[in-house]
Design a protein around this motif. Sequence first.
Motif, PDB file in Angstrom:
ATOM      1  N   PHE A   1      26.555   8.134  -2.753  1.00 10.26           N
ATOM      2  CA  PHE A   1      25.806   8.550  -1.570  1.00 10.26           C
ATOM      3  C   PHE A   1      25.302   9.984  -1.733  1.00 10.26           C
ATOM      4  O   PHE A   1      24.127  10.265  -1.534  1.00 10.26           O
ATOM      5  N   CYS A   2      26.210  10.878  -2.099  1.00 14.48           N
ATOM      6  CA  CYS A   2      25.848  12.293  -2.258  1.00 14.48           C
ATOM      7  C   CYS A   2      24.851  12.491  -3.401  1.00 14.48           C
ATOM      8  O   CYS A   2      23.923  13.290  -3.281  1.00 14.48           O
ATOM      9  N   GLY A   3      25.039  11.759  -4.473  1.00 13.21           N
ATOM     10  CA  GLY A   3      24.110  11.864  -5.599  1.00 13.21           C
ATOM     11  C   GLY A   3      22.719  11.376  -5.259  1.00 13.21           C
ATOM     12  O   GLY A   3      21.718  11.991  -5.645  1.00 13.21           O
ATOM     13  N   LEU A   4      22.632  10.293  -4.517  1.00 14.02           N
ATOM     14  CA  LEU A   4      21.333   9.729  -4.154  1.00 14.02           C
ATOM     15  C   LEU A   4      20.557  10.627  -3.199  1.00 14.02           C
ATOM     16  O   LEU A   4      19.335  10.736  -3.289  1.00 14.02           O
TER      17      LEU A   4
ATOM     18  N   GLY B   1       0.789  -1.219   0.000  1.00 13.40           N
ATOM     19  CA  GLY B   1       0.000   0.000   0.000  1.00 13.40           C
ATOM     20  C   GLY B   1       0.827   1.279   0.000  1.00 13.40           C
ATOM     21  O   GLY B   1       0.290   2.346   0.253  1.00 13.40           O
ATOM     22  N   VAL B   2       2.121   1.188  -0.273  1.00 19.52           N
ATOM     23  CA  VAL B   2       2.974   2.382  -0.323  1.00 19.52           C
ATOM     24  C   VAL B   2       2.997   2.889  -1.758  1.00 19.52           C
ATOM     25  O   VAL B   2       3.205   2.127  -2.697  1.00 19.52           O
ATOM     26  N   LYS B   3       2.793   4.207  -1.913  1.00 21.21           N
ATOM     27  CA  LYS B   3       2.786   4.791  -3.251  1.00 21.21           C
ATOM     28  C   LYS B   3       4.143   4.586  -3.923  1.00 21.21           C
ATOM     29  O   LYS B   3       5.172   4.530  -3.267  1.00 21.21           O
ATOM     30  N   GLU B   4       4.107   4.497  -5.251  1.00 25.72           N
ATOM     31  CA  GLU B   4       5.335   4.258  -6.010  1.00 25.72           C
ATOM     32  C   GLU B   4       6.359   5.366  -5.791  1.00 25.72           C
ATOM     33  O   GLU B   4       7.561   5.093  -5.683  1.00 25.72           O
ATOM     34  N   SER B   5       5.923   6.597  -5.687  1.00 31.54           N
ATOM     35  CA  SER B   5       6.864   7.708  -5.460  1.00 31.54           C
ATOM     36  C   SER B   5       7.539   7.583  -4.093  1.00 31.54           C
ATOM     37  O   SER B   5       8.734   7.865  -3.952  1.00 31.54           O
ATOM     38  N   HIS B   6       6.796   7.136  -3.094  1.00 35.48           N
ATOM     39  CA  HIS B   6       7.376   6.917  -1.769  1.00 35.48           C
ATOM     40  C   HIS B   6       8.324   5.718  -1.791  1.00 35.48           C
ATOM     41  O   HIS B   6       9.347   5.726  -1.098  1.00 35.48           O
ATOM     42  N   GLN B   7       7.978   4.690  -2.553  1.00 32.83           N
ATOM     43  CA  GLN B   7       8.852   3.524  -2.663  1.00 32.83           C
ATOM     44  C   GLN B   7      10.212   3.924  -3.229  1.00 32.83           C
ATOM     45  O   GLN B   7      11.242   3.488  -2.728  1.00 32.83           O
ATOM     46  N   MET B   8      10.207   4.758  -4.259  1.00 32.42           N
ATOM     47  CA  MET B   8      11.468   5.186  -4.871  1.00 32.42           C
ATOM     48  C   MET B   8      12.311   5.991  -3.887  1.00 32.42           C
ATOM     49  O   MET B   8      13.526   5.849  -3.840  1.00 32.42           O
ATOM     50  N   THR B   9      11.664   6.815  -3.079  1.00 33.82           N
ATOM     51  CA  THR B   9      12.387   7.572  -2.059  1.00 33.82           C
ATOM     52  C   THR B   9      12.998   6.641  -1.025  1.00 33.82           C
ATOM     53  O   THR B   9      14.165   6.803  -0.642  1.00 33.82           O
ATOM     54  N   ILE B  10      12.246   5.664  -0.602  1.00 36.46           N
ATOM     55  CA  ILE B  10      12.744   4.677   0.365  1.00 36.46           C
ATOM     56  C   ILE B  10      13.910   3.900  -0.229  1.00 36.46           C
ATOM     57  O   ILE B  10      14.944   3.708   0.431  1.00 36.46           O
ATOM     58  N   PHE B  11      13.790   3.468  -1.469  1.00 39.01           N
ATOM     59  CA  PHE B  11      14.872   2.727  -2.133  1.00 39.01           C
ATOM     60  C   PHE B  11      16.125   3.590  -2.262  1.00 39.01           C
ATOM     61  O   PHE B  11      17.249   3.112  -2.087  1.00 39.01           O
ATOM     62  N   ARG B  12      15.947   4.877  -2.557  1.00 37.08           N
ATOM     63  CA  ARG B  12      17.076   5.793  -2.704  1.00 37.08           C
ATOM     64  C   ARG B  12      17.806   5.945  -1.358  1.00 37.08           C
ATOM     65  O   ARG B  12      19.028   5.935  -1.294  1.00 37.08           O
ATOM     66  N   ILE B  13      17.066   6.063  -0.270  1.00 38.10           N
ATOM     67  CA  ILE B  13      17.657   6.193   1.062  1.00 38.10           C
ATOM     68  C   ILE B  13      18.391   4.917   1.453  1.00 38.10           C
ATOM     69  O   ILE B  13      19.517   4.958   1.961  1.00 38.10           O
ATOM     70  N   ILE B  14      17.779   3.775   1.198  1.00 41.37           N
ATOM     71  CA  ILE B  14      18.426   2.495   1.521  1.00 41.37           C
ATOM     72  C   ILE B  14      19.699   2.310   0.708  1.00 41.37           C
ATOM     73  O   ILE B  14      20.737   1.901   1.248  1.00 41.37           O
ATOM     74  N   ALA B  15      19.658   2.646  -0.573  1.00 36.75           N
ATOM     75  CA  ALA B  15      20.853   2.535  -1.421  1.00 36.75           C
ATOM     76  C   ALA B  15      21.960   3.457  -0.917  1.00 36.75           C
ATOM     77  O   ALA B  15      23.132   3.081  -0.890  1.00 36.75           O
ATOM     78  N   ALA B  16      21.600   4.671  -0.489  1.00 35.52           N
ATOM     79  CA  ALA B  16      22.590   5.607   0.038  1.00 35.52           C
ATOM     80  C   ALA B  16      23.244   5.055   1.304  1.00 35.52           C
ATOM     81  O   ALA B  16      24.465   5.137   1.470  1.00 35.52           O
ATOM     82  N   ILE B  17      22.449   4.480   2.190  1.00 36.03           N
ATOM     83  CA  ILE B  17      22.984   3.893   3.424  1.00 36.03           C
ATOM     84  C   ILE B  17      23.932   2.746   3.102  1.00 36.03           C
ATOM     85  O   ILE B  17      25.000   2.610   3.719  1.00 36.03           O
TER      86      ILE B  17
END
Length: 66
Positions: free
Chosen positions: A47-50, A2-18
């Motif tokens: 990290f900085c780019g993400l 139930g998470v919107k696709e735009s929120h999913q991409m933000t979450i994925f970007r944060i996880i990738a940065a970590i």
Amino acid sequence: VGVKESHQMTIFRIIAAILHLGNLEIQAERDGDACSVSSKDEHLNNFCGLLGVEHSQMQHWLCHRK
């Protein structure tokens, strides 16, 4: 889930940065009293780019306490 696709991409970007931050190579200097991060470190660049943070500031604050 139930998470919107735009929120999913933000979450994925944060996880990738970590994950990139965990692969960062920090070199010890002066018998362990100081450290540095190479400005050419690909993981720092990713990290900085993400997250959209300034490269030089991140490089500085990863090695300095305040």
